[in-house]
Scaffold this motif. Structure first.
Motif, PDB file in Angstrom:
ATOM      1  N   ARG A 173       0.836  -1.210   0.000  1.00 17.13           N
ATOM      2  CA  ARG A 173       0.000   0.000   0.000  1.00 17.13           C
ATOM      3  C   ARG A 173       0.869   1.258   0.000  1.00 17.13           C
ATOM      4  O   ARG A 173       0.569   2.240  -0.689  1.00 17.13           O
ATOM      5  N   ILE A 174       1.964   1.234   0.769  1.00 15.45           N
ATOM      6  CA  ILE A 174       2.880   2.380   0.770  1.00 15.45           C
ATOM      7  C   ILE A 174       3.548   2.515  -0.591  1.00 15.45           C
ATOM      8  O   ILE A 174       3.721   3.628  -1.109  1.00 15.45           O
ATOM      9  N   ARG A 175       3.903   1.386  -1.197  1.00 19.56           N
ATOM     10  CA  ARG A 175       4.520   1.418  -2.529  1.00 19.56           C
ATOM     11  C   ARG A 175       3.575   2.079  -3.534  1.00 19.56           C
ATOM     12  O   ARG A 175       3.991   2.923  -4.333  1.00 19.56           O
ATOM     13  N   HIS A 176       2.312   1.699  -3.486  1.00 18.58           N
ATOM     14  CA  HIS A 176       1.326   2.331  -4.372  1.00 18.58           C
ATOM     15  C   HIS A 176       1.246   3.837  -4.124  1.00 18.58           C
ATOM     16  O   HIS A 176       1.245   4.640  -5.063  1.00 18.58           O
ATOM     17  N   ALA A 177       1.168   4.233  -2.858  1.00 17.14           N
ATOM     18  CA  ALA A 177       1.029   5.650  -2.528  1.00 17.14           C
ATOM     19  C   ALA A 177       2.227   6.450  -3.029  1.00 17.14           C
ATOM     20  O   ALA A 177       2.081   7.565  -3.541  1.00 17.14           O
ATOM     21  N   MET A 178       3.424   5.876  -2.903  1.00 19.75           N
ATOM     22  CA  MET A 178       4.620   6.572  -3.367  1.00 19.75           C
ATOM     23  C   MET A 178       4.656   6.682  -4.893  1.00 19.75           C
ATOM     24  O   MET A 178       5.074   7.708  -5.442  1.00 19.75           O
ATOM     25  N   ALA A 179       4.202   5.630  -5.581  1.00 15.33           N
ATOM     26  CA  ALA A 179       4.158   5.693  -7.042  1.00 15.33           C
ATOM     27  C   ALA A 179       3.178   6.777  -7.495  1.00 15.33           C
ATOM     28  O   ALA A 179       3.477   7.565  -8.405  1.00 15.33           O
ATOM     29  N   PHE A 180       2.025   6.821  -6.857  1.00 11.61           N
ATOM     30  CA  PHE A 180       1.038   7.858  -7.207  1.00 11.61           C
ATOM     31  C   PHE A 180       1.598   9.247  -6.915  1.00 11.61           C
ATOM     32  O   PHE A 180       1.453  10.170  -7.731  1.00 11.61           O
ATOM     33  N   ALA A 181       2.256   9.393  -5.763  1.00 18.41           N
ATOM     34  CA  ALA A 181       2.791  10.706  -5.376  1.00 18.41           C
ATOM     35  C   ALA A 181       3.863  11.179  -6.345  1.00 18.41           C
ATOM     36  O   ALA A 181       3.976  12.381  -6.622  1.00 18.41           O
ATOM     37  N   ILE A 182       4.662  10.256  -6.864  1.00 18.15           N
ATOM     38  CA  ILE A 182       5.704  10.621  -7.832  1.00 18.15           C
ATOM     39  C   ILE A 182       5.075  11.215  -9.078  1.00 18.15           C
ATOM     40  O   ILE A 182       5.478  12.287  -9.557  1.00 18.15           O
ATOM     41  N   HIS A 183       4.074  10.542  -9.615  1.00 24.49           N
ATOM     42  CA  HIS A 183       3.402  11.074 -10.810  1.00 24.49           C
ATOM     43  C   HIS A 183       2.708  12.402 -10.509  1.00 24.49           C
ATOM     44  O   HIS A 183       2.757  13.334 -11.323  1.00 24.49           O
ATOM     45  N   LYS A 184       2.096  12.500  -9.345  1.00 24.20           N
ATOM     46  CA  LYS A 184       1.401  13.742  -8.990  1.00 24.20           C
ATOM     47  C   LYS A 184       2.384  14.904  -8.856  1.00 24.20           C
ATOM     48  O   LYS A 184       2.117  16.015  -9.335  1.00 24.20           O
ATOM     49  N   TYR A 185       3.519  14.652  -8.215  1.00 21.11           N
ATOM     50  CA  TYR A 185       4.513  15.713  -8.014  1.00 21.11           C
ATOM     51  C   TYR A 185       4.935  16.306  -9.354  1.00 21.11           C
ATOM     52  O   TYR A 185       4.928  17.528  -9.542  1.00 21.11           O
ATOM     53  N   PHE A 186       5.320  15.437 -10.278  1.00 24.50           N
ATOM     54  CA  PHE A 186       5.838  15.945 -11.551  1.00 24.50           C
ATOM     55  C   PHE A 186       4.728  16.523 -12.427  1.00 24.50           C
ATOM     56  O   PHE A 186       4.917  17.550 -13.079  1.00 24.50           O
ATOM     57  N   ASN A 187       3.578  15.890 -12.437  1.00 25.02           N
ATOM     58  CA  ASN A 187       2.470  16.419 -13.238  1.00 25.02           C
ATOM     59  C   ASN A 187       2.071  17.811 -12.766  1.00 25.02           C
ATOM     60  O   ASN A 187       1.833  18.715 -13.584  1.00 25.02           O
ATOM     61  N   ASP A 188       2.007  18.004 -11.452  1.00 21.97           N
ATOM     62  CA  ASP A 188       1.588  19.302 -10.908  1.00 21.97           C
ATOM     63  C   ASP A 188       2.605  20.398 -11.190  1.00 21.97           C
ATOM     64  O   ASP A 188       2.273  21.590 -11.083  1.00 21.97           O
ATOM     65  N   ARG A 189       3.818  20.012 -11.557  1.00 18.02           N
ATOM     66  CA  ARG A 189       4.877  20.999 -11.820  1.00 18.02           C
ATOM     67  C   ARG A 189       5.230  21.109 -13.298  1.00 18.02           C
ATOM     68  O   ARG A 189       6.258  21.677 -13.660  1.00 18.02           O
ATOM     69  N   GLY A 190       4.382  20.550 -14.137  1.00 17.64           N
ATOM     70  CA  GLY A 190       4.552  20.738 -15.577  1.00 17.64           C
ATOM     71  C   GLY A 190       5.553  19.826 -16.242  1.00 17.64           C
ATOM     72  O   GLY A 190       5.983  20.104 -17.373  1.00 17.64           O
ATOM     73  N   PHE A 191       5.932  18.743 -15.591  1.00 16.46           N
ATOM     74  CA  PHE A 191       6.835  17.776 -16.219  1.00 16.46           C
ATOM     75  C   PHE A 191       6.030  16.856 -17.132  1.00 16.46           C
ATOM     76  O   PHE A 191       4.843  16.597 -16.909  1.00 16.46           O
ATOM     77  N   TYR A 192       6.724  16.304 -18.130  1.00 20.27           N
ATOM     78  CA  TYR A 192       6.101  15.341 -19.031  1.00 20.27           C
ATOM     79  C   TYR A 192       6.679  13.952 -18.761  1.00 20.27           C
ATOM     80  O   TYR A 192       7.894  13.788 -18.637  1.00 20.27           O
ATOM     81  N   TYR A 193       5.787  12.977 -18.683  1.00 16.39           N
ATOM     82  CA  TYR A 193       6.183  11.592 -18.423  1.00 16.39           C
ATOM     83  C   TYR A 193       6.657  10.973 -19.735  1.00 16.39           C
ATOM     84  O   TYR A 193       5.877  10.806 -20.669  1.00 16.39           O
ATOM     85  N   LEU A 194       7.925  10.637 -19.809  1.00 16.55           N
ATOM     86  CA  LEU A 194       8.541  10.116 -21.025  1.00 16.55           C
ATOM     87  C   LEU A 194       8.787   8.619 -20.877  1.00 16.55           C
ATOM     88  O   LEU A 194       9.386   8.175 -19.894  1.00 16.55           O
ATOM     89  N   HIS A 195       8.342   7.856 -21.848  1.00 12.19           N
ATOM     90  CA  HIS A 195       8.562   6.412 -21.824  1.00 12.19           C
ATOM     91  C   HIS A 195       9.827   6.085 -22.615  1.00 12.19           C
ATOM     92  O   HIS A 195       9.842   6.173 -23.836  1.00 12.19           O
ATOM     93  N   THR A 196      10.859   5.722 -21.899  1.00 14.65           N
ATOM     94  CA  THR A 196      12.136   5.401 -22.528  1.00 14.65           C
ATOM     95  C   THR A 196      12.232   3.894 -22.740  1.00 14.65           C
ATOM     96  O   THR A 196      11.585   3.118 -22.046  1.00 14.65           O
ATOM     97  N   PRO A 197      13.054   3.453 -23.697  1.00 14.05           N
ATOM     98  CA  PRO A 197      13.065   2.029 -24.059  1.00 14.05           C
ATOM     99  C   PRO A 197      13.663   1.132 -22.982  1.00 14.05           C
ATOM    100  O   PRO A 197      14.598   1.513 -22.282  1.00 14.05           O
ATOM    101  N   ILE A 198      13.093  -0.064 -22.868  1.00 16.53           N
ATOM    102  CA  ILE A 198      13.641  -1.077 -21.970  1.00 16.53           C
ATOM    103  C   ILE A 198      14.724  -1.878 -22.695  1.00 16.53           C
ATOM    104  O   ILE A 198      15.712  -2.296 -22.092  1.00 16.53           O
ATOM    105  N   ILE A 199      14.555  -2.075 -23.993  1.00 12.17           N
ATOM    106  CA  ILE A 199      15.575  -2.749 -24.803  1.00 12.17           C
ATOM    107  C   ILE A 199      16.432  -1.684 -25.460  1.00 12.17           C
ATOM    108  O   ILE A 199      15.919  -0.763 -26.100  1.00 12.17           O
ATOM    109  N   THR A 200      17.745  -1.803 -25.320  1.00 17.64           N
ATOM    110  CA  THR A 200      18.642  -0.754 -25.799  1.00 17.64           C
ATOM    111  C   THR A 200      19.951  -1.352 -26.290  1.00 17.64           C
ATOM    112  O   THR A 200      20.305  -2.486 -25.935  1.00 17.64           O
ATOM    113  N   SER A 201      20.672  -0.577 -27.082  1.00 14.78           N
ATOM    114  CA  SER A 201      22.001  -1.006 -27.522  1.00 14.78           C
ATOM    115  C   SER A 201      23.093  -0.173 -26.871  1.00 14.78           C
ATOM    116  O   SER A 201      24.280  -0.356 -27.152  1.00 14.78           O
ATOM    117  N   SER A 202      22.712   0.746 -25.980  1.00 14.73           N
ATOM    118  CA  SER A 202      23.702   1.605 -25.330  1.00 14.73           C
ATOM    119  C   SER A 202      23.774   1.312 -23.842  1.00 14.73           C
ATOM    120  O   SER A 202      22.782   0.935 -23.225  1.00 14.73           O
TER     121      SER A 202
END
Length: 456
Positions: free
Chosen positions: A126-155
Motif C-alpha cells: 500500500r505504501i509502494r502504491h502511494a509513493m508511485a502515485f505521489a511521484i506522478h502527482k509531483y511531476f504532473n503538478d509541476r509541468g513535467f512530461y512523463y517520457l517512456h524510454t526504451p527497456i531494450i537498448t544497444s547503449s
C-alpha cells in the motif's frame, strides 16, 4: 466501507486472519487488504452450520453479511454480527503456511506469492502504491512530461557493462560470421541489444526538446551483488530538466524527497504506525527528521577531509578513505548520522569514479555530480549537471573507449542547439526502504530478482 455503528446491514469480503472462540461464539478477524486493520466478525455458533464453521480457518476467503454495531470488546470500535456467511475458498490449516504465529522475512521470501496477505507486506504494498502515485502527482503538478524510454537498448548508460543481453538466437547453435564470432546480423534487432540500466540518455533527448521530463520504469543490472541493497530488476525515477544547473538540480531533489515523505505521512498513517511498531521504532522519527532539516551541501573533497579526520580520531571504517575513492555506505552514513546529523548532498566528485556524461569542472579533476545521502541507507539519489560542450563530451567518450557507433545520436544533442541541463535518478526501492523502515530491499518489491533467484 464507512464504519458507522448504527446496526445497518453491511457486507464484508476478505481473507480470514484468525479465528477464535468457544462452543457458543466465534470471533473472526477478516481483512480485505485495504488496511492493516481487521474487521471483527462475531458469529453466533447456534445460527450456523457446524461443518461450514469448521472450514473457516486462517487463510480462508469468505463473504459476510451482518449488522455493523459498536464493539463490546477491546481492540476495535466496531464489529459485524454475522447473519450469513458465504465460503469462497478454504485453506487447509495443515498446508497453509501463513498461520497466526510470526514468520521470518527470510521464510516469507520463499513464499512471495502469499506474503502480500501478511500485515507487513500488505502495508509495504500500500505504501509502494502511494509513493508511485505521489511521484506522478509531483511531476504532473509541476509541468513535467512523463517520457517512456526504451527497456531494450544497444547503449550502456553507465559504461559498466553489467547488462542483461536480449536475443532470439539459438544459444545451443549460435550463427557465426567470417571471423567465427557470433553473427548478430541474424538476431532480431540485427545487433547486440540489452535490458536498460537507465533511461537517462533518452531522457536527456526529451528534456532538450520539451523542457522537463521524468521517467519512471523498470531498470536492470546484471551485477552479482547479494546484498540487502541490490536488486537485478528495480524501478527508477529520473527527471531531466533543460536549463537547470547543479544547484537547481539539488533544489529539485530536496523538494521532491520532502514532498514524497510528507505525502506518506499524510496518506499512509496506519501503515506507517504499524511499520514503526513492528519493524523499526525510529521510523516515524526519521521521516520527520528529513522533513524538518535542510540538507547539507558539501563538496566531495570536504567530505573526504571529514572522514579522514574521523579516522585520525580513532573511528574504524571497514573500507579505507582517501581522495579518489568511491564512498561506501558506511562513509555516507557517518556523514549523515554522526557528523552533520542531517541529510547531506555531496557534490563535485572525482571524474574518474563518475559517468562520462557529467559536466567537467574547470579544475580538470572533478565533475558536477551530486549524491543525496540519507540516514540508515546512504545514497538515495545520484545525479549531475550534464556535459553540454560537444568537444568535451566527445573527448571523454573517446577517452573511455565507448563505441562511437552507440553514441552518435547522443552527441547530436550537443551539435544541434546544445543547452545546459541536469537530472538525477532515484531508485524507487531505495526510497521504499527509507519510507517503510524495512532493512532488506527484497522486502519492498513484490517479486525480487537477485542472483540465482527468479522465482514466481
Amino acid at each position: 466501507m464507512k464504519l458507522n455503528p448504527k446496526g445497518e446491514i453491511v457486507n464484508a469480503k476478505g481473507w480470514v486472519r484468525s479465528k477464535r472462540g468457544n462452543k457458543n461464539v466465534n470471533f473472526i478477524a477478516l481483512n480485505d487488504g485495504s488496511s492493516v486493520k481487521n474487521i471483527q466478525i462475531v458469529v453466533d455458533v447456534a445460527k450456523f452450520d457446524v461443518d461450514l464453521l469448521k472450514k473457516i480457518t486462517t487463510g480462508a476467503c469468505i463473504s459476510v453479511n451482518g449488522a455493523l454495531v459498536a464493539s463490546q470488546g477491546a481492540g476495535q470500535t466496531v464489529e459485524i454480527q454475522a447473519s450469513d456467511i458465504l465460503l469462497y475458498g478454504t485453506a487447509d490449516p495443515d498446508e497453509y503456511p501463513l498461520q497466526k504465529k510470526g514468520h521470518s522475512l527470510e521464510f516469507l521470501r520463499e513464499i512471495a506469492h502469499l506474503r502480500p496477505r501478511t500485515n507487513t507486506f500488505g502495508a509495504v504494498l500500500r505504501i509502494r502504491h502511494a509513493m508511485a502515485f505521489a511521484i506522478h502527482k509531483y511531476f504532473n503538478d509541476r509541468g513535467f512530461y512523463y517520457l517512456h524510454t526504451p527497456i531494450i537498448t544497444s547503449s550502456d548508460c553507465e559504461g559498466a557493462g553489467q547488462m542483461f543481453q536480449v536475443t532470439t538466437l539459438d544459444l545451443e547453435n549460435l550463427p557465426k560470421n567470417s571471423e567465427n564470432k557470433t553473427d548478430y546480423s541474424q538476431d532480431f534487432f540485427g545487433k547486440p541489444t540489452r535490458l536498460t540500466v537507465s533511461g537517462q540518455l533518452e531522457g536527456e533527448l526529451g528534456a532538450t526538446a520539451i523542457g522537463q521530463i521524468y521517467t519512471f520504469g523498470p531498470t536492470f543490472r546484471a551485477e552479482d551483488s547479494n546484498t540487502p541493497r541490490h536488486l537485478a530488476e528495480f524501478w527508477m525515477i529520473e527527471p531531466e530538466v533543460a536549463f537547470y544547473d547543479i544547484n537547481d538540480n539539488m533544489d529539485l531533489a530536496e523538494d521532491f524527497l520532502k514532498y514524497l515523505i510528507q505525502y506518506a505521512l499524510d496518506n499512509c498513517v496506519d501503515d506507517l504506525e504499524f511499520m514503526n511498531e513492528k519493524w523499526d521504532n525510529t521510523l516515524l522519527e526519521r521521516l520527520h527528521f528529513v522533513l524538518e532539516n535542510d540538507f547539507v551541501r558539501l563538496p566531495y573533497t570536504e567530505g573526504i577531509k571529514i572522514l579522514e579526520e574521523a579516522v585520525r580520531k580513532g573511528h574504524k571504517f571497514d573500507y579505507p578513505v582517501s581522495w579518489g575513492v568511491d564512498l561506501q555506505s558506511e562513509h555516507e552514513r557517518f556523514l549523515v548520522e554522526q557528523h552533520f546529523k542531517r541529510p547531506v548532498i555531496l557534490t563535485d566528485y572525482p571524474k574518474e569514479i563518475k559517468a562520462f556524461y557529467m559536466k567537467q569542472n574547470d579544475d580538470g579533476k572533478t565533475v558536477r555530480a551530486m549524491d543525496v545521502l540519507f540516514p540508515r541507507i546512504g545514497e538515495i539519489i545520484g545525479g549531475s549537471e550534464r556535459e553540454s560542450d560537444y568537444d568535451k563530451l566527445k573527448a571523454r567518450i573517446e577517452e573511455l573507449q565507448i563505441p562511437m557507433k552507440d553514441m552518435w545520436w547522443y552527441l547530436d544533442t550537443r551539435r544541434f542547439g546544445s543547452a545546459p541541463h541536469s537530472g538525477f535518478g532515484l531508485g524507487f526501492e531505495r526510497l521504499l526502504l527509507f519510507v517503510t523502515g524495512m532493512a532488506n530491499i527484497r522486502d519492498v518489491i513484490p517479486f525480487p530478482r537477485t542472483p540465482k533467484t527468479a522465482e514466481f
